[in-house]
Design a protein around this motif. Structure first.
Motif, PDB file in Angstrom:
ATOM      1  N   THR A  14      12.599  21.506 -35.803  1.00 19.92           N
ATOM      2  CA  THR A  14      12.949  22.361 -34.687  1.00 19.92           C
ATOM      3  C   THR A  14      14.695  22.724 -35.787  1.00 19.92           C
ATOM      4  O   THR A  14      15.401  22.278 -36.526  1.00 19.92           O
ATOM      5  CB  THR A  14      13.659  21.005 -33.629  1.00 19.92           C
ATOM      6  N   ALA A  29      15.507  23.781 -25.314  1.00 19.02           N
ATOM      7  CA  ALA A  29      16.155  25.419 -25.108  1.00 19.02           C
ATOM      8  C   ALA A  29      15.441  26.104 -25.798  1.00 19.02           C
ATOM      9  O   ALA A  29      15.911  27.675 -25.786  1.00 19.02           O
ATOM     10  CB  ALA A  29      17.156  25.227 -26.539  1.00 19.02           C
ATOM     11  N   TYR A  77       9.229  33.884 -29.099  1.00 21.81           N
ATOM     12  CA  TYR A  77       9.251  34.218 -30.420  1.00 21.81           C
ATOM     13  C   TYR A  77       7.763  34.377 -30.815  1.00 21.81           C
ATOM     14  O   TYR A  77       7.256  34.336 -29.594  1.00 21.81           O
ATOM     15  CB  TYR A  77       9.864  32.979 -30.801  1.00 21.81           C
ATOM     16  N   ALA A 101      20.013  21.396 -34.513  1.00 20.94           N
ATOM     17  CA  ALA A 101      21.034  20.677 -32.912  1.00 20.94           C
ATOM     18  C   ALA A 101      20.543  19.142 -32.248  1.00 20.94           C
ATOM     19  O   ALA A 101      21.676  18.547 -32.464  1.00 20.94           O
ATOM     20  CB  ALA A 101      21.416  21.829 -31.795  1.00 20.94           C
TER      21      ALA A 101
HETATM   22  C1  LIG Z   1      19.316  26.850 -29.735  1.00 20.25           C
HETATM   23  C2  LIG Z   1      18.917  25.471 -30.045  1.00 20.25           C
HETATM   24  C3  LIG Z   1      19.649  25.111 -29.320  1.00 20.25           C
HETATM   25  C4  LIG Z   1      21.298  24.885 -29.625  1.00 20.25           C
HETATM   26  O1  LIG Z   1      21.411  25.675 -28.398  1.00 20.25           O
HETATM   27  P1  LIG Z   1      23.263  26.073 -28.718  1.00 20.25           P
HETATM   28  O2  LIG Z   1      22.858  26.338 -26.715  1.00 20.25           O
HETATM   29  O3  LIG Z   1      23.071  27.335 -29.536  1.00 20.25           O
HETATM   30  O4  LIG Z   1      23.859  24.868 -29.043  1.00 20.25           O
HETATM   31  C5  LIG Z   1      18.914  22.695 -29.326  1.00 20.25           C
HETATM   32  N1  LIG Z   1      17.950  23.006 -30.145  1.00 20.25           N
HETATM   33  C6  LIG Z   1      16.754  24.094 -30.267  1.00 20.25           C
HETATM   34  C7  LIG Z   1      15.786  24.184 -30.513  1.00 20.25           C
HETATM   35  C8  LIG Z   1      17.710  25.566 -29.962  1.00 20.25           C
HETATM   36  O5  LIG Z   1      16.878  26.405 -30.812  1.00 20.25           O
END
Ligand SMILES: *Cc1c(COP(=O)(O)O)cnc(C)c1O
Length: 368
Positions: free
Chosen positions: A83, A157, A282, A86
């Protein structure tokens, strides 16, 4: 040298379309704190996604952090190493410990068969990721969460608009997090959201994203500041009008790639999962060096030399970063599938406005 082709490119509406919203904001001077655009965007998003409640955030990371607070997650959290950073970072920022669990070889999502052996008395939650918008095995994960009394919090996300058997996968779990970052299929420059079907939970989240304020004089918890402003809420409303067209264009690009790359020995492509309406965020392929002749990294470099920027998503694994590699669960022996996928994965450029000529130049390099 041809113009650079990046792995993604954000779609923007016509600037003129946005001006009337800006004029409204300039006229009424409410810039943030649950203004009219914010309220409207939350309602429209919930409708579009087919969920009950949406709480908007300034980005996805804060939504993850605040969601964990709302669910009162503590101790150990079982998650995937495959992942974006974040996910484990949010766990860390909440004073919890990520426990890395291996992934499935087909969907690259958390392998439910490997979750139970990682549960300890300190485990309070599972945080899986619908990676590339591939739905996690929610039924199995739900069963495990219920059996052991764990929270189930999805990092969705990548899953904007993804449906399984007609149902938005953002309905899965106790909570789901979305990101509207510039690189995502649906963007508000920066932005994010939490999705829940529980009205009391939505209320608690809204307190927590505004410093814990329940009203002028009551602070119910040590909250954060995760609010989305009116500018981006208005922009998001506009983006929502174009999202179906955006996804349809991406689907065409994906189908064309699949057609052109289907018979390349050593290159594995991924088809739509039956019953799933994808968002084509993707276009991952895997490279089997022994069959293909050159490694994933060699292909990545070959493309880069021609100004084509693919991405090794996700490599390195989160469990290999200095912050996490000391954890017992980060040992490569615990994560054989993830370790292999991280070595072979490559995401090719995909976005709504990728032209056939651009796509041809990517394919030509992969096939030659
Ligand atoms: C983009 C992403 C995030 C974080 O989101 P932000 O809006 O950029 O803070 C978290 N988890 C995954 C899997 C992501 O691809």
């Amino acid at each position: 040298m041809n113009d650079p082709i990046y792995v993604t490119k954000p779609s923007l509406p016509n600037l003129e379309e946005f001006i009337p919203s800006l004029e409204k904001i300039w006229a009424n001077k409410q810039l943030t704190n649950n203004g009219e655009f914010h309220k409207e965007f939350e309602r429209h998003l919930a409708d579009y996604l087919g969920v009950k409640f949406v709480s908007l955030f300034t980005n996805g990371m804060l939504a993850l952090q605040v969601g964990m607070q709302a669910l009162r997650i503590t101790g150990e959290v079982i998650t995937t190493p495959f992942t974006f950073v974040a996910t484990p970072h949010a766990i860390h920022w909440n004073g919890c410990t990520p426990v890395f669990c291996d992934i499935e070889p087909e969907s690259f999502t958390l392998d439910p068969a490997k979750v139970e052996s990682l549960i300890t008395p300190k485990t309070t939650a599972i945080m899986p990721v619908h990676v590339y918008g591939n739905p996690c095995q929610d039924k199995e994960l739900r069963r495990i969460a219920d059996t052991y009394g764990l929270k189930l919090f999805y990092d969705a996300a990548h899953a904007f608009g993804v449906r399984q058997h007609g149902v938005s996968i953002c309905n899965y779990g106790d909570l789901s997090m979305l990101s509207f970052h510039a690189t995502k299929t649906f963007n508000t420059f920066e932005g994010g959201a939490l999705v829940t079907n529980d009205e009391a939970m939505k209320k608690r989240i809204d307190f927590l994203k505004n410093f814990g304020f329940a009203n002028e004089v009551t602070v119910v918890a040590p909250g954060s500041n995760g609010k989305m402003d009116e500018f981006r809420a208005a922009f998001g409303l506009l983006q929502l009008k174009h999202i179906n067209e955006e996804i349809a264009k991406r689907q065409k690009v994906a189908q064309r790639y699949r057609e052109m790359l289907k018979d390349i020995p050593g290159i594995r492509i991924f088809r739509d999962i039956p019953g799933v309406q994808h968002n084509y965020s993707y276009f991952p392929v895997t490279v089997d060096e022994r069959v293909y002749g050159i490694s994933r990294d060699a292909l990545y470099e070959k493309l880069k030399k021609e100004n084509i920027f693919s991405r090794r998503y996700f490599y390195p694994l989160c469990s290999d970063f200095p912050s996490y590699r000391g954890l017992p669960s980060a040992a490569p022996a615990n994560l054989p599938v993830a370790a292999k996928v991280a070595q072979e994965i490559l995401c090719l450029p995909i976005y709504a406005d990728l032209t056939c000529e651009e796509q041809d130049s990517v394919v030509k390099l992969v096939t030659s």
